[in-house]
Motif scaffolding. Structure first.
Motif, PDB file in Angstrom:
ATOM      1  N   SER A 188       0.847  -1.193   0.000  1.00  0.00           N
ATOM      2  CA  SER A 188       0.000   0.000   0.000  1.00  0.00           C
ATOM      3  C   SER A 188       0.882   1.241   0.000  1.00  0.00           C
ATOM      4  CB  SER A 188      -0.887   0.005   1.248  1.00  0.00           C
ATOM      5  OG  SER A 188      -1.520   1.264   1.409  1.00  0.00           O
ATOM      6  N   THR A 197       4.294   3.011  -4.930  1.00  0.00           N
ATOM      7  CA  THR A 197       2.842   2.872  -5.054  1.00  0.00           C
ATOM      8  C   THR A 197       2.169   4.229  -5.034  1.00  0.00           C
ATOM      9  OG1 THR A 197       2.942   0.722  -3.952  1.00  0.00           O
ATOM     10  CG2 THR A 197       0.795   1.796  -4.051  1.00  0.00           C
ATOM     11  N   THR A 253       2.165   3.976  -9.101  1.00  0.00           N
ATOM     12  CA  THR A 253       0.986   3.119  -9.299  1.00  0.00           C
ATOM     13  C   THR A 253      -0.311   3.869  -9.053  1.00  0.00           C
ATOM     14  OG1 THR A 253       2.367   1.310  -8.449  1.00  0.00           O
ATOM     15  CG2 THR A 253       0.037   0.850  -8.794  1.00  0.00           C
ATOM     16  N   TYR A 254      -0.398   4.575  -7.934  1.00  0.00           N
ATOM     17  CA  TYR A 254      -1.622   5.297  -7.595  1.00  0.00           C
ATOM     18  C   TYR A 254      -1.859   6.440  -8.581  1.00  0.00           C
ATOM     19  CZ  TYR A 254      -5.376   6.209  -4.229  1.00  0.00           C
ATOM     20  OH  TYR A 254      -6.602   6.323  -3.620  1.00  0.00           O
ATOM     21  N   GLU A 282      -3.638   5.276 -11.563  1.00  0.00           N
ATOM     22  CA  GLU A 282      -5.072   5.077 -11.314  1.00  0.00           C
ATOM     23  C   GLU A 282      -5.834   6.405 -11.369  1.00  0.00           C
ATOM     24  OE1 GLU A 282      -6.097   2.997  -7.796  1.00  0.00           O
ATOM     25  OE2 GLU A 282      -5.321   1.064  -8.496  1.00  0.00           O
ATOM     26  N   GLU A 283      -5.237   7.467 -10.820  1.00  0.00           N
ATOM     27  CA  GLU A 283      -5.914   8.753 -10.736  1.00  0.00           C
ATOM     28  C   GLU A 283      -6.086   9.418 -12.099  1.00  0.00           C
ATOM     29  OE1 GLU A 283      -6.962  10.401  -7.397  1.00  0.00           O
ATOM     30  OE2 GLU A 283      -7.134   8.225  -7.573  1.00  0.00           O
ATOM     31  N   ARG A 322      -7.713   8.475 -14.449  1.00  0.00           N
ATOM     32  CA  ARG A 322      -9.078   8.302 -14.952  1.00  0.00           C
ATOM     33  C   ARG A 322      -9.926   9.559 -14.760  1.00  0.00           C
ATOM     34  NH1 ARG A 322      -8.780   5.690  -9.992  1.00  0.00           N
ATOM     35  NH2 ARG A 322     -10.499   6.048  -8.515  1.00  0.00           N
ATOM     36  N   TYR A 373     -13.536   1.465   0.288  1.00  0.00           N
ATOM     37  CA  TYR A 373     -12.163   1.888   0.036  1.00  0.00           C
ATOM     38  C   TYR A 373     -11.351   0.939  -0.838  1.00  0.00           C
ATOM     39  CZ  TYR A 373     -12.097   6.172   2.649  1.00  0.00           C
ATOM     40  OH  TYR A 373     -12.332   7.460   3.036  1.00  0.00           O
ATOM     41  N   TYR A 394     -12.803   2.299  -4.527  1.00  0.00           N
ATOM     42  CA  TYR A 394     -11.718   3.242  -4.762  1.00  0.00           C
ATOM     43  C   TYR A 394     -10.436   2.580  -5.269  1.00  0.00           C
ATOM     44  CZ  TYR A 394     -14.648   6.794  -2.552  1.00  0.00           C
ATOM     45  OH  TYR A 394     -15.675   7.659  -2.254  1.00  0.00           O
ATOM     46  N   SER A 395      -9.733   1.839  -4.419  1.00  0.00           N
ATOM     47  CA  SER A 395      -8.453   1.278  -4.874  1.00  0.00           C
ATOM     48  C   SER A 395      -7.935   0.195  -3.930  1.00  0.00           C
ATOM     49  CB  SER A 395      -7.398   2.385  -4.967  1.00  0.00           C
ATOM     50  OG  SER A 395      -6.133   1.849  -5.314  1.00  0.00           O
ATOM     51  N   LEU A 455      -5.032  -0.242  -3.496  1.00  0.00           N
ATOM     52  CA  LEU A 455      -3.784   0.308  -2.969  1.00  0.00           C
ATOM     53  C   LEU A 455      -3.975   0.943  -1.595  1.00  0.00           C
ATOM     54  CD1 LEU A 455      -2.498   1.972  -6.259  1.00  0.00           C
ATOM     55  CD2 LEU A 455      -2.006  -0.316  -5.384  1.00  0.00           C
ATOM     56  N   ASN A 456      -5.238   1.148  -1.186  1.00  0.00           N
ATOM     57  CA  ASN A 456      -5.492   1.604   0.169  1.00  0.00           C
ATOM     58  C   ASN A 456      -5.134   0.496   1.154  1.00  0.00           C
ATOM     59  OD1 ASN A 456      -6.610   4.293  -0.153  1.00  0.00           O
ATOM     60  ND2 ASN A 456      -8.364   3.323  -1.142  1.00  0.00           N
TER      61      ASN A 456
END
Length: 387
Positions: free
Chosen positions: A76, A83, A87-88, A91-92, A94, A245, A249-250, A252-253
């Motif tokens: 995480s 991450t 990585t995160y 994702e953002e 989008r 979460y 959401y992800s 990754l949380n």
């Protein structure tokens, strides 16, 4: 009588010498003992995607939890800068339009991702890390920051140092001290904070929003807190948190386990507030409190009941009341910017104070360049989109 530690000595305690700690000597020692007991020996048993080594740095009467990692690129973001920033960030994307800008940013992130692994980005000591999305921070003096830096660079000479969850509303003086001690302020995300004064003096529009939130409570709902939650509710808390979460959401949380929630409830480490409908838990928040500040690392509700029940709004109402009743500063973390601003939340960038002054030039250059891009591109985009 236990031996009183030296007030001037800085020392690091790991899982093998925790027995030497006189917890009662340290500020917040009782909480830290209960929170990190057992968690320090096997972090993945409490958070599935948090594989890290935990130390406690003793500076005077303060104990500062630290995590140490080498690579662990699937961790995480709470203990993996790869991450968080690579990585995160992907994702953002989008949320970004037009497509051409999204494509350009994806290319930049991919290039930085390759560089990030080459400079061992995850070889890092995170300071003041509870392995939560938001770490509440005890104020540190410039002298204490220097002592931490010196202790950790001596013990971990090839590692980056990062102090998470710093912002200008609650840590203005600390931010100055970090920079004076050679730390770079690296943007991490955009957050929303409500001071007690701000919560206590709402505008007409904010009062209206709060009344709307409160009206979501109906006769068929029961408010529950720590004392009302039973063993059979623990699995449901994990399920509700994951539904929001992790699934929405992800992944990754931080992925909290039954064992972690059980620990928090058994030791009353977090303040839980929830809503039961027909005897079934349908919404929950778990609040971390430190030095008259609060935040909600645990938040979840039954998404299938929306829009019939406004469970998110009800939880926000309960937590606003908790902050007002106790005169807490309410750290509302990131996301849902429009919603939080309409309820006395002030938006501000959050930073990681990063120290790499002891590392080779190419590693320092990477972080300088990343910081520049985040300040010039990342933060303005997040502010515009109110993420």
């Amino acid at each position: 009588m236990s031996k009183v530690p030296s007030k001037s000595r800085a020392k690091l305690y790991g899982k093998d010498d925790m027995a030497e700690l006189d917890w009662s000597f340290y500020e917040n020692g009782a909480f830290l003992k209960e929170y990190f007991d057992e968690f320090i020996t096997d972090t993945t048993a409490y958070m599935k995607n948090v594989d890290t080594e935990i130390f406690l740095a003793a500076i005077g009467r303060k104990l500062i939890p630290c995590t140490v990692n080498e690579a662990e690129y699937n961790n995480s973001y709470v203990c993996s800068p790869y991450t968080h920033y690579i990585t995160y960030a992907k994702e953002e994307l989008r949320f970004i339009s037009p497509k051409a800008l999204r494509t350009l940013l994806a290319a930049i992130i991919n290039i930085f991702g390759s560089f990030a692994k080459s400079i061992e980005i995850n070889k890092i000591v995170y300071i003041n890390n509870y392995c939560l999305s938001t770490n509440l921070v005890s104020a540190l003096s410039k002298r204490e920051i220097r002592a931490l830096r010196n202790l950790l660079t001596e013990q971990f000479p090839k590692y980056q140092l990062g102090f998470r969850s710093i912002n200008a509303i609650t840590h203005k003086d600390m931010m100055v001290s970090f920079e004076e001690e050679g730390f770079e302020l690296l943007p991490s995300r955009y957050i929303y904070i409500s001071t007690y004064d701000r919560l206590n003096t709402p505008t007409k529009s904010e009062r209206k929003k709060r009344r709307q939130d409160e009206k979501g409570l109906t006769e068929g709902m029961t408010i529950v807190t720590n004392k009302d939650l039973a063993t059979e509710d623990i699995g449901r808390i994990v399920e509700l948190y994951n539904q929001l979460y992790i699934e929405k959401y992800s992944v990754l949380n931080p992925q909290f386990t039954y064992k972690f929630i059980e620990k928090l409830l058994d030791k009353d480490l977090f303040l839980f507030q929830g809503i039961k409908i027909n005897g079934r838990l349908e919404a929950i928040s778990g609040t971390f409190v430190l030095n008259n500040m609060m935040t909600n690392p645990i938040y979840g509700y039954n998404l299938s009941l929306f829009p019939q029940h406004q469970l998110y709004r009800i939880l926000r109402h309960l937590n606003t009341r908790l902050a007002l009743d106790n005169q807490y500063l309410y750290h509302q973390s990131a996301g849902a910017g429009n919603f939080k601003k309409a309820r006395s939340g002030e938006g501000t960038p959050e930073y990681t104070a990063l120290y790499v002054g002891h590392l080779p030039f190419h590693k320092k250059y990477f972080w300088k360049l990343l910081s520049l891009l985040l300040k010039k591109i990342g933060i303005p985009l997040v502010e515009k989109l109110e993420l």
